[in-house]
Design a protein around this motif. Sequence first.
Motif, PDB file in Angstrom:
ATOM      1  N   SER A   1      59.403  66.761  75.521  1.00 16.60           N
ATOM      2  CA  SER A   1      58.514  66.121  74.198  1.00 16.60           C
ATOM      3  C   SER A   1      58.315  64.647  74.388  1.00 16.60           C
ATOM      4  O   SER A   1      57.265  64.262  74.598  1.00 16.60           O
ATOM      5  N   LEU A   2      59.116  63.945  75.238  1.00 12.81           N
ATOM      6  CA  LEU A   2      59.125  62.585  75.526  1.00 12.81           C
ATOM      7  C   LEU A   2      58.049  62.366  76.696  1.00 12.81           C
ATOM      8  O   LEU A   2      57.433  61.501  76.654  1.00 12.81           O
ATOM      9  N   TRP A   3      58.073  63.533  77.745  1.00 13.13           N
ATOM     10  CA  TRP A   3      57.133  63.529  78.778  1.00 13.13           C
ATOM     11  C   TRP A   3      55.867  64.073  78.084  1.00 13.13           C
ATOM     12  O   TRP A   3      54.817  63.956  79.006  1.00 13.13           O
ATOM     13  N   GLY A   4      55.692  64.395  76.884  1.00 14.00           N
ATOM     14  CA  GLY A   4      54.295  64.896  76.327  1.00 14.00           C
ATOM     15  C   GLY A   4      53.898  66.453  76.932  1.00 14.00           C
ATOM     16  O   GLY A   4      52.612  66.532  76.949  1.00 14.00           O
ATOM     17  N   GLN A   5      55.010  67.116  77.341  1.00 11.96           N
ATOM     18  CA  GLN A   5      54.694  68.426  77.663  1.00 11.96           C
ATOM     19  C   GLN A   5      55.491  69.511  76.560  1.00 11.96           C
ATOM     20  O   GLN A   5      56.192  69.960  76.457  1.00 11.96           O
ATOM     21  N   GLU A   6      54.382  69.440  75.597  1.00 11.84           N
ATOM     22  CA  GLU A   6      54.774  70.018  74.322  1.00 11.84           C
ATOM     23  C   GLU A   6      54.938  71.555  74.416  1.00 11.84           C
ATOM     24  O   GLU A   6      55.867  72.330  73.810  1.00 11.84           O
ATOM     25  N   GLU A   7      54.125  72.099  75.271  1.00 12.41           N
ATOM     26  CA  GLU A   7      54.058  73.565  75.332  1.00 12.41           C
ATOM     27  C   GLU A   7      55.342  74.033  76.001  1.00 12.41           C
ATOM     28  O   GLU A   7      55.991  74.844  75.639  1.00 12.41           O
ATOM     29  N   ALA A   8      55.747  73.411  77.302  1.00 15.46           N
ATOM     30  CA  ALA A   8      57.064  73.549  77.595  1.00 15.46           C
ATOM     31  C   ALA A   8      58.299  73.279  76.840  1.00 15.46           C
ATOM     32  O   ALA A   8      59.185  73.950  76.673  1.00 15.46           O
ATOM     33  N   ALA A   9      58.368  72.386  76.029  1.00 19.31           N
ATOM     34  CA  ALA A   9      59.267  71.995  75.028  1.00 19.31           C
ATOM     35  C   ALA A   9      59.427  73.087  74.202  1.00 19.31           C
ATOM     36  O   ALA A   9      60.369  73.360  73.820  1.00 19.31           O
ATOM     37  N   GLU A  10      58.375  73.502  73.604  1.00 22.07           N
ATOM     38  CA  GLU A  10      58.662  74.699  72.440  1.00 22.07           C
ATOM     39  C   GLU A  10      58.985  75.911  73.322  1.00 22.07           C
ATOM     40  O   GLU A  10      59.909  76.598  72.523  1.00 22.07           O
ATOM     41  N   ARG A  11      58.812  76.070  74.531  1.00 20.37           N
ATOM     42  CA  ARG A  11      59.413  77.253  75.133  1.00 20.37           C
ATOM     43  C   ARG A  11      60.967  77.171  75.357  1.00 20.37           C
ATOM     44  O   ARG A  11      61.920  77.931  75.071  1.00 20.37           O
ATOM     45  N   PHE A  12      61.174  75.775  75.576  1.00 18.07           N
ATOM     46  CA  PHE A  12      62.712  75.563  75.699  1.00 18.07           C
ATOM     47  C   PHE A  12      63.541  75.483  74.358  1.00 18.07           C
ATOM     48  O   PHE A  12      64.604  75.824  74.126  1.00 18.07           O
ATOM     49  N   ARG A  13      62.726  75.157  73.195  1.00 15.96           N
ATOM     50  CA  ARG A  13      63.185  75.448  71.885  1.00 15.96           C
ATOM     51  C   ARG A  13      63.603  76.706  71.430  1.00 15.96           C
ATOM     52  O   ARG A  13      64.480  77.113  70.982  1.00 15.96           O
TER      53      ARG A  13
ATOM     54  N   GLN B   1      71.929  72.415  76.624  1.00 15.11           N
ATOM     55  CA  GLN B   1      71.237  72.111  77.684  1.00 15.11           C
ATOM     56  C   GLN B   1      69.773  72.235  77.272  1.00 15.11           C
ATOM     57  O   GLN B   1      68.887  71.508  77.434  1.00 15.11           O
ATOM     58  N   TYR B   2      69.343  73.291  76.765  1.00 14.36           N
ATOM     59  CA  TYR B   2      68.087  73.834  76.455  1.00 14.36           C
ATOM     60  C   TYR B   2      67.359  72.675  75.135  1.00 14.36           C
ATOM     61  O   TYR B   2      66.227  72.416  75.199  1.00 14.36           O
ATOM     62  N   MET B   3      68.345  72.427  74.422  1.00 17.47           N
ATOM     63  CA  MET B   3      68.134  71.425  73.281  1.00 17.47           C
ATOM     64  C   MET B   3      67.495  70.168  73.795  1.00 17.47           C
ATOM     65  O   MET B   3      66.556  69.440  73.446  1.00 17.47           O
ATOM     66  N   THR B   4      68.562  69.630  74.681  1.00 19.11           N
ATOM     67  CA  THR B   4      68.248  68.399  75.244  1.00 19.11           C
ATOM     68  C   THR B   4      67.132  68.074  76.264  1.00 19.11           C
ATOM     69  O   THR B   4      66.173  67.258  76.092  1.00 19.11           O
ATOM     70  N   GLN B   5      66.838  69.436  77.084  1.00 15.61           N
ATOM     71  CA  GLN B   5      65.778  69.410  77.753  1.00 15.61           C
ATOM     72  C   GLN B   5      64.279  69.583  76.869  1.00 15.61           C
ATOM     73  O   GLN B   5      63.134  69.064  77.463  1.00 15.61           O
ATOM     74  N   ALA B   6      64.351  70.310  76.005  1.00 15.22           N
ATOM     75  CA  ALA B   6      63.151  70.381  74.713  1.00 15.22           C
ATOM     76  C   ALA B   6      62.952  68.997  74.458  1.00 15.22           C
ATOM     77  O   ALA B   6      61.494  68.652  74.594  1.00 15.22           O
ATOM     78  N   SER B   7      63.806  68.070  74.015  1.00 13.99           N
ATOM     79  CA  SER B   7      63.608  66.851  73.728  1.00 13.99           C
ATOM     80  C   SER B   7      62.875  65.961  74.869  1.00 13.99           C
ATOM     81  O   SER B   7      62.167  65.125  74.327  1.00 13.99           O
TER      82      SER B   7
END
Length: 157
Positions: free
Chosen positions: A35-47, A26-32
């Motif tokens: 990223s597609l949404w351009g929310q890299e800071e949040a994506a990194e937290r999910f990673r 779930q977290y891996m999918t949501q991080a991706s």
Amino acid sequence: MQAGTHPRVLGYLGRALSLELSAVQQYMTQASLLSLWGQEEAAERFRLDTAEEMQHAQRLVEHMLLLGVAPAASQLTPVSVAGDLVGLLRRNAELEQRLVDHYGEASRFCALIGDTANGHFFHRLWTEERLHGEQLHDWLHQLLGDQRAFVNQRATF
């Protein structure tokens, strides 16, 4: 199987592995997605969340091997997505609560049967997942507070 390991404890371990691997997925999918949404800071937290849950899964595998059983995740929960970060965090908080509940139940069962070693193992994971759930709730409340402030500002124009 190590002598004295209750079959229900092994069931708790298998279910925990399924839940942890579900969280990884779930977290891996949501991080991706973020990223597609351009929310890299949040994506990194999910990673980082993905890595934490992967470490939990690794600890479960090692523990099961020490008990002499082959690890097997029986069923992964489908990934839960939403249309925005707040929705994702809500779904993740639900998943974390399932983990907290599971580890709490496993810890209580181990205490009931006098299995202190496995009880301590589950309790450590319970503590870590509880902290993670609190961090998700804090992030969610921060975002909701920011959104309410934005809505209130717009309403005054």
